[in-house]
Design a protein around this motif. Structure first.
Motif, PDB file in Angstrom:
ATOM      1  N   ALA A  99       0.842  -1.347  -0.086  1.00 30.08           N
ATOM      2  CA  ALA A  99       0.069   0.036   0.069  1.00 30.08           C
ATOM      3  C   ALA A  99       0.774   1.339  -0.030  1.00 30.08           C
ATOM      4  CB  ALA A  99      -0.871  -0.135   1.251  1.00 30.08           C
ATOM      5  N   LYS A 100       1.924   1.356   0.596  1.00 22.94           N
ATOM      6  CA  LYS A 100       2.618   2.318   0.701  1.00 22.94           C
ATOM      7  C   LYS A 100       3.688   2.647  -0.357  1.00 22.94           C
ATOM      8  CE  LYS A 100       2.700   2.568   5.966  1.00 22.94           C
ATOM      9  NZ  LYS A 100       3.206   2.265   7.296  1.00 22.94           N
ATOM     10  N   VAL A 101       3.803   1.533  -1.328  1.00 21.80           N
ATOM     11  CA  VAL A 101       4.506   2.053  -2.547  1.00 21.80           C
ATOM     12  C   VAL A 101       3.865   2.142  -3.634  1.00 21.80           C
ATOM     13  CG1 VAL A 101       6.831   0.753  -1.647  1.00 21.80           C
ATOM     14  CG2 VAL A 101       4.949  -0.597  -3.045  1.00 21.80           C
ATOM     15  N   THR A 102       2.373   2.159  -3.710  1.00 23.52           N
ATOM     16  CA  THR A 102       1.633   2.456  -4.957  1.00 23.52           C
ATOM     17  C   THR A 102       0.653   3.648  -4.545  1.00 23.52           C
ATOM     18  OG1 THR A 102      -0.059   0.872  -3.621  1.00 23.52           O
ATOM     19  CG2 THR A 102       1.461  -0.386  -5.257  1.00 23.52           C
ATOM     20  N   GLY A 103       0.813   4.275  -3.558  1.00 25.72           N
ATOM     21  CA  GLY A 103       0.136   5.231  -3.224  1.00 25.72           C
ATOM     22  C   GLY A 103      -1.410   5.092  -2.682  1.00 25.72           C
ATOM     23  N   ALA A 104      -1.610   3.698  -2.363  1.00 23.98           N
ATOM     24  CA  ALA A 104      -2.950   3.263  -1.927  1.00 23.98           C
ATOM     25  C   ALA A 104      -3.063   3.579  -0.241  1.00 23.98           C
ATOM     26  CB  ALA A 104      -3.193   1.818  -2.553  1.00 23.98           C
ATOM     27  N   ALA A 105      -2.011   3.726   0.396  1.00 27.61           N
ATOM     28  CA  ALA A 105      -2.090   3.667   1.769  1.00 27.61           C
ATOM     29  C   ALA A 105      -2.839   4.988   2.200  1.00 27.61           C
ATOM     30  CB  ALA A 105      -0.567   3.865   2.282  1.00 27.61           C
ATOM     31  N   VAL A 106      -3.763   4.946   3.115  1.00 26.81           N
ATOM     32  CA  VAL A 106      -4.518   6.086   3.547  1.00 26.81           C
ATOM     33  C   VAL A 106      -4.102   6.608   4.902  1.00 26.81           C
ATOM     34  CG1 VAL A 106      -6.903   7.004   3.761  1.00 26.81           C
ATOM     35  CG2 VAL A 106      -6.412   5.009   2.231  1.00 26.81           C
ATOM     36  N   TYR A 107      -3.477   7.847   4.836  1.00 27.47           N
ATOM     37  CA  TYR A 107      -3.186   8.465   6.196  1.00 27.47           C
ATOM     38  C   TYR A 107      -4.324   9.515   6.289  1.00 27.47           C
ATOM     39  CZ  TYR A 107       1.419   6.601   4.782  1.00 27.47           C
ATOM     40  OH  TYR A 107       2.306   6.088   4.293  1.00 27.47           O
ATOM     41  N   GLY A 108      -4.399   9.921   7.618  1.00 24.89           N
ATOM     42  CA  GLY A 108      -5.332  10.626   8.098  1.00 24.89           C
ATOM     43  C   GLY A 108      -5.677  11.952   7.073  1.00 24.89           C
ATOM     44  N   ILE A 109      -4.557  12.755   6.639  1.00 26.16           N
ATOM     45  CA  ILE A 109      -4.441  13.633   5.633  1.00 26.16           C
ATOM     46  C   ILE A 109      -5.126  13.360   4.424  1.00 26.16           C
ATOM     47  CG2 ILE A 109      -2.363  13.390   4.471  1.00 26.16           C
ATOM     48  CD1 ILE A 109      -1.996  16.302   4.671  1.00 26.16           C
ATOM     49  N   ASP A 110      -5.415  11.914   3.871  1.00 17.47           N
ATOM     50  CA  ASP A 110      -6.038  11.360   2.717  1.00 17.47           C
ATOM     51  C   ASP A 110      -7.420  11.270   2.683  1.00 17.47           C
ATOM     52  OD1 ASP A 110      -2.898   9.493   2.411  1.00 17.47           O
ATOM     53  OD2 ASP A 110      -3.363  11.815   1.617  1.00 17.47           O
ATOM     54  N   ALA A 111      -7.840  11.363   4.083  1.00 18.23           N
ATOM     55  CA  ALA A 111      -9.469  11.167   4.120  1.00 18.23           C
ATOM     56  C   ALA A 111     -10.378  11.672   3.132  1.00 18.23           C
ATOM     57  CB  ALA A 111      -9.750  11.437   5.300  1.00 18.23           C
ATOM     58  N   LYS A 112     -11.093  10.838   2.655  1.00 19.07           N
ATOM     59  CA  LYS A 112     -12.114  11.256   1.639  1.00 19.07           C
ATOM     60  C   LYS A 112     -13.504  11.306   2.096  1.00 19.07           C
ATOM     61  CE  LYS A 112      -9.412  10.364  -2.576  1.00 19.07           C
ATOM     62  NZ  LYS A 112      -8.965   9.339  -3.485  1.00 19.07           N
ATOM     63  N   VAL A 113     -14.305  12.431   1.920  1.00 17.61           N
ATOM     64  CA  VAL A 113     -15.495  12.410   2.339  1.00 17.61           C
ATOM     65  C   VAL A 113     -16.369  12.898   1.292  1.00 17.61           C
ATOM     66  CG1 VAL A 113     -17.093  12.958   4.380  1.00 17.61           C
ATOM     67  CG2 VAL A 113     -14.709  12.618   4.685  1.00 17.61           C
ATOM     68  N   ALA A 114     -17.440  12.815   1.152  1.00 18.26           N
ATOM     69  CA  ALA A 114     -18.315  13.306   0.080  1.00 18.26           C
ATOM     70  C   ALA A 114     -18.562  14.694   0.546  1.00 18.26           C
ATOM     71  CB  ALA A 114     -19.739  12.442  -0.199  1.00 18.26           C
ATOM     72  N   GLY A 115     -18.560  15.726  -0.405  1.00 17.51           N
ATOM     73  CA  GLY A 115     -18.938  16.930   0.065  1.00 17.51           C
ATOM     74  C   GLY A 115     -17.965  17.966   0.787  1.00 17.51           C
ATOM     75  N   LEU A 116     -16.661  17.300   0.704  1.00 17.56           N
ATOM     76  CA  LEU A 116     -15.404  17.610   1.657  1.00 17.56           C
ATOM     77  C   LEU A 116     -15.157  19.002   1.325  1.00 17.56           C
ATOM     78  CD1 LEU A 116     -13.370  16.911   4.060  1.00 17.56           C
ATOM     79  CD2 LEU A 116     -12.193  16.000   2.226  1.00 17.56           C
ATOM     80  N   LYS A 117     -15.077  20.002   2.166  1.00 21.07           N
ATOM     81  CA  LYS A 117     -14.366  21.436   2.113  1.00 21.07           C
ATOM     82  C   LYS A 117     -13.043  21.455   2.818  1.00 21.07           C
ATOM     83  CE  LYS A 117     -18.812  23.800   2.328  1.00 21.07           C
ATOM     84  NZ  LYS A 117     -19.679  24.459   3.221  1.00 21.07           N
ATOM     85  N   PHE A 118     -12.081  22.341   2.347  1.00 14.41           N
ATOM     86  CA  PHE A 118     -10.671  22.470   2.730  1.00 14.41           C
ATOM     87  C   PHE A 118     -10.448  23.597   3.676  1.00 14.41           C
ATOM     88  CE2 PHE A 118      -9.687  18.412   0.496  1.00 14.41           C
ATOM     89  CZ  PHE A 118     -10.842  18.402  -0.621  1.00 14.41           C
TER      90      PHE A 118
END
Lengths: 159, 728
Positions: B218-237
């Protein structure tokens, strides 16, 4: 005016200010989060992608600069023989620890091997110095580059 | 619906402390088998009511044979997500690479760290906490699967064998895959734990092998999900800026330009912080940069590092709590042939995890959902609950892989801040701190001002030793119950007890909290600053005695043979005593912390300009039973490089109430071209496993500065190393 470019071979059309850093376009708009934010100032390399094959810090590269360009991210690394060889070497040698810097490390390493298939230690230093790792995996990164290089040369890398 | 079965318990001893292991088995709806094990560290407690059960291992086996482990210990690079599944796999008789992992949700009750008693990953405790209960959980599950098979075949369980996810009856050749047995197993009574023998070390097939990291792919393919990568519908930044000075407040703000930035949705003004919310992070940062902000710098506007250190120096003369006292220091030092006195100082340090702190929050009137990276998930939940005013049960927290912890993520300030912002936002918002905010609003490893004195006899042996430590106690804020009478064991760890038999020893601590500056645990914690002082000063004593630093230490060692063993191994492997070119030197360090013994020999070269190059590091480590040798090697190197970066470059300084450093150009990390040759020698041991996340960091700084002394004759008593002082 929207900007057109490709990411990992797929066409993208992004409508945002031209000075938007490519990093945030990739992460927040295209939805590819493999490219990481580390410093926002080109100092740590976590955001490294390829733009027309060249290693590029996406946090300080504007959207308008990649108009018409081919962008490759870590998610596209497995499409390339060099990329796959590096990934396999990384897995084989257990290079990663927290792993957060590794997308950038791999992208920089892939760009190095694309132009220099058999890099010396000094070549590796020069190409990889811009990529920070706070977990200290540098020894294994170096070994991973050399292992991938050997496997590619010997034809042991997966075609 | 879950059918609970009774819990069994069994006392056993480990390092003099009686612990009780509780097992609970349940059959979940859908037929899955759930096995939970808890490991309560309190001594001599009578049997707890099952309702007070605090399991910290949850294994689920599904009818399709899938094995899922809920991980109470987070993965921040230190390898828990490989080494802990190995423990389960060993006893459960499954391939560790086939174990699926889930991040544990928040719960101090269910996921208490076996050493510390609540949900936390840190202090190099994960393996120490997990080694027994995780194996026991695996063994219980295996036994029940075997019993289920035996019942189906009407044969004794002892005639059946479990291996590779299958139970076999060799005599008849019959077999069942685990998945086929889980439903029956869930109905069986829990076996008496006393009857379950864990495998002896000689039978280990998995433990002790270098199983490859399970998270690499996961960590060499970009698939690993860290807190900063969380995806939520309707997300603002959101991007945020804190008041530049600690204790500062926002006076006024001109947001006219910021509002006009494309993508900016709203600007939120808090007391001491401003946040810009936008449709993507680029726009949020652009909007933030377009704000004209007027800050009142507040009560610390004139705070400088010099003033802070001056305060500490003054405090170090004041009343101190005695951490340890043997004999009579004053009397002994008065009769000594030689007396040495020194002041040692170590600076404030930032953590600078590669993943800057961040938190995503979706707050509605009656629910709060959070995505972040945390070492203390239940605390994160509690912090969010407090910040939004909802009860903890209404706060859902999702943990992720951590892009570095180092103690930064033992804190929940960034969770609180994100919830404060989210209160003004409709829908989910991801708050990412810039690297500048991450460094300037870190919670720092404290500055320590240490006074140390020793008296030597005519042969140069120590007659008296006094070490007074002055600085912040993180424990006082973070775990107040452990700070009593002005003292806690963490702050004096490795100062009160050293590898040496030092007579007439007096170790004291002055608790001094820097005004307004938050302090926090930093990798290596108490040992990091104390081992630097002790191991540097022992080197000074050796020099004063005219002796080689290694022989000097060997002559002083206390009775524990594990110190001598690692020291001798490191000396032999490093070629200690062999000649080196001019301006090259070797330095030594020896300590024990986190249940692990470590000797380091470090070789430096120092240029005429004073630039220091670490050439080689040789480690000899005794961490008890080794679960994954590759993890031990990787963590040692990781800890050492982290410590070298700290010792050579790490420093947070203050001017005008502000932190002066802001990014990697002035908070300098170690880079690939600065990496030394690295060797690890792992001692063979049957002792209980020690922690490996931190010893490298806590041991390396004095080895480095002792090597600099050997190379240049210059004694470094203050970190970071100043190369200008090492010029020829």
């Amino acid at each position: 005016m929207p900007t057109r470019f490709t990411v990992n071979g797929k066409s993208q059309v992004v409508d945002a200010d031209g000075d938007t850093p490519l990093l945030w376009v990739l992460r927040d708009m295209v939805g590819l989060c493999g490219t990481k934010f580390g410093c926002g100032a080109g100092l740590c390399g976590a955001c490294t992608v390829h733009v027309d094959g060249e290693a590029t810090r996406s946090c300080i590269t504007s959207l308008e600069a990649v108009g018409g360009a081919r962008v490759t991210t870590v998610e596209g690394l497995a499409n390339q023989r060099i990329g796959r060889a590096l990934q396999d070497a990384w897995i084989s040698l257990a290079v990663v620890q927290c792993g957060y810097c590794q997308s950038g490390q791999l992208m920089s390493a892939a760009a190095l091997l694309a132009t220099n298939p058999n890099p010396s230690d000094a070549d590796i230093d020069a190409a990889m110095q811009g990529n920070v790792c706070r977990c200290g995996t540098y020894t294994r990164i170096r070994a991973g580059i050399k292992l991938a290089s050997r496997n590619l040369t010997n034809g042991r890398a997966i075609a | 619906m879950t059918t609970e079965h009774r819990a069994e318990e069994m006392p056993h001893s480990n390092a003099g402390l009686t612990r009780r292991t509780f097992v609970r088995v349940a059959a979940a709806s859908g037929g899955s088998l759930l096995v939970s094990v808890s490991f309560a560290a309190e001594p001599n407690k009578s049997r707890e009511h099952p309702a007070a059960f605090k399991p910290n291992a949850v294994i689920r086996i599904d009818p399709d044979g899938k094995v899922i482990l809920t991980m109470p210990y987070v993965e921040m690079g230190q390898g828990t997500y490989t080494s802990i599944p190995m423990l389960v796999a060993e006893e459960l008789e499954v391939d560790p690479t086939l174990v699926h992992l889930e991040h544990a949700p928040p719960s101090d009750k269910l996921y208490a760290n076996g050493v510390l008693g609540f949900q936390v990953t840190g202090g190099s405790t994960s393996m120490r906490a997990a080694f027994e209960p995780m194996r026991r959980a695996g063994a219980v599950a295996r036994l029940m699967l075997v019993q289920a098979a035996a019942a189906r075949w009407a044969v004794p369980g002892t005639d059946c064998v479990a291996r590779a996810g299958v139970v076999v009856h060799p005599a008849s050749g019959r077999r069942f895959a685990y998945g086929e047995l889980v439903k029956d197993a869930g109905k069986l009574p829990v076996p008496a734990i006393e009857g379950i023998a864990l495998k002896p070390r000689s039978s280990f097939k998995v433990i002790g092998t270098s199983v490859r990291r399970l998270d690499s792919h996961a960590k060499v393919t970009g698939a690993a999900v860290y807190g900063i990568d969380a995806k939520v519908a309707g997300l603002k930044f959101a991007a945020l800026a804190h008041a530049p000075a600690y204790g500062g407040k926002l006076k006024s703000m001109d947001d006219s330009k910021a509002k006009g930035v494309r993508g900016v949705l709203q600007i939120i003004r808090l007391d001491d912080c401003v946040a810009v919310v936008a449709s993507h992070t680029g726009a949020a940062k652009k909007g933030l940069a377009a704000l004209v902000l007027d800050w009142d710098d507040g009560p610390n506007a004139s705070l400088t590092s010099a003033a802070l250190v001056g305060q500490m120096r003054a405090a170090s003369d004041g009343p101190a709590a005695v951490a340890r006292s043997t004999g009579d220091f004053d009397k002994a030092v008065a009769s000594s042939s030689q007396r040495l006195d020194a002041v040692y100082e170590v600076p404030f340090l930032a953590h600078a995890t590669m993943e800057p702190v961040n938190c995503t929050v979706n707050l509605t009137r009656d629910r709060c959902e959070i995505w972040t990276s945390s070492q203390v998930l239940a605390r994160a939940q509690a912090a969010a609950a407090q910040a939004c005013g909802l009860p903890a049960e209404k706060v859902v927290v999702h943990n992720h892989l951590l892009g570095g912890g180092f103690g930064r993520r033992l804190e929940t300030d960034y969770v609180t801040r994100a919830v404060q912002i989210a209160r003004h936002v409709t829908g989910p918002v991801k708050v990412i701190w810039s690297r500048e905010e991450d460094i300037r609003r870190d919670m720092y490893r404290p500055y320590f001002y240490d006074r140390i004195s020793a008296g030597l006899d005519a042969q140069g042996r120590p007659l008296a030793w006094r070490h007074r430590i002055t600085g912040s106690s993180i424990v006082k804020r973070w775990l107040p119950a452990a700070h009593r009478n002005g003292l806690d064991q963490e702050t004096v760890n490795c100062a009160a007890v050293t590898p040496y038999a030092l007579p007439n020893l007096l170790v004291e601590y002055v608790n001094h909290e820097p005004p307004q500056i938050p302090t926090a645990f930093w990798r290596g914690v108490g040992p990091t600053h104390n081992v630097f002082v002790v191991e540097s000063f022992i080197d000074e004593l050796a020099a004063a005695a005219g002796q080689d630093p290694a022989s000097y230490r060997l002559g002083l060692l206390d009775a524990d043979p594990r110190f001598k063993a690692v020291l001798v191994r490191a000396l032999e492997s490093s070629g200690w005593g062999k000649s080196l070119p001019a301006r090259h030197g070797r330095g030594l360090s020896l300590h024990s912390a986190f249940g692990t013994y470590l000797a380091l020999v470090l070789e430096v070269s120092v240029e005429d300009s004073g630039a220091v190059h670490v050439q080689r590091v040789v480690c000899a480590v005794d961490c008890g039973v080794v679960v994954n040798p590759d993890t031990v090697r990787a963590q040692l190197e990781s800890g050492v490089l982290f410590g070298i970066a700290g010792a050579l470059y790490g420093e947070i300084t203050f001017e005008n109430g502000r932190v002066q450093q802001s990014n990697f150009h002035d908070y300098r990390p170690l880079r690939i071209n600065e990496t030394p040759k690295f060797e690890v020698h792992i001692m063979d041991s049957d002792a209980a496993p020690g922690g490996m996340g931190e010893p490298g960091t806590s041991g390396v700084a004095p080895a480095l500065t002792n090597a600099i002394f050997a190379a240049t004759g210059h004694r470094v008593r203050k970190l970071p190393v100043r190369s200008e002082l090492l010029r020829t």
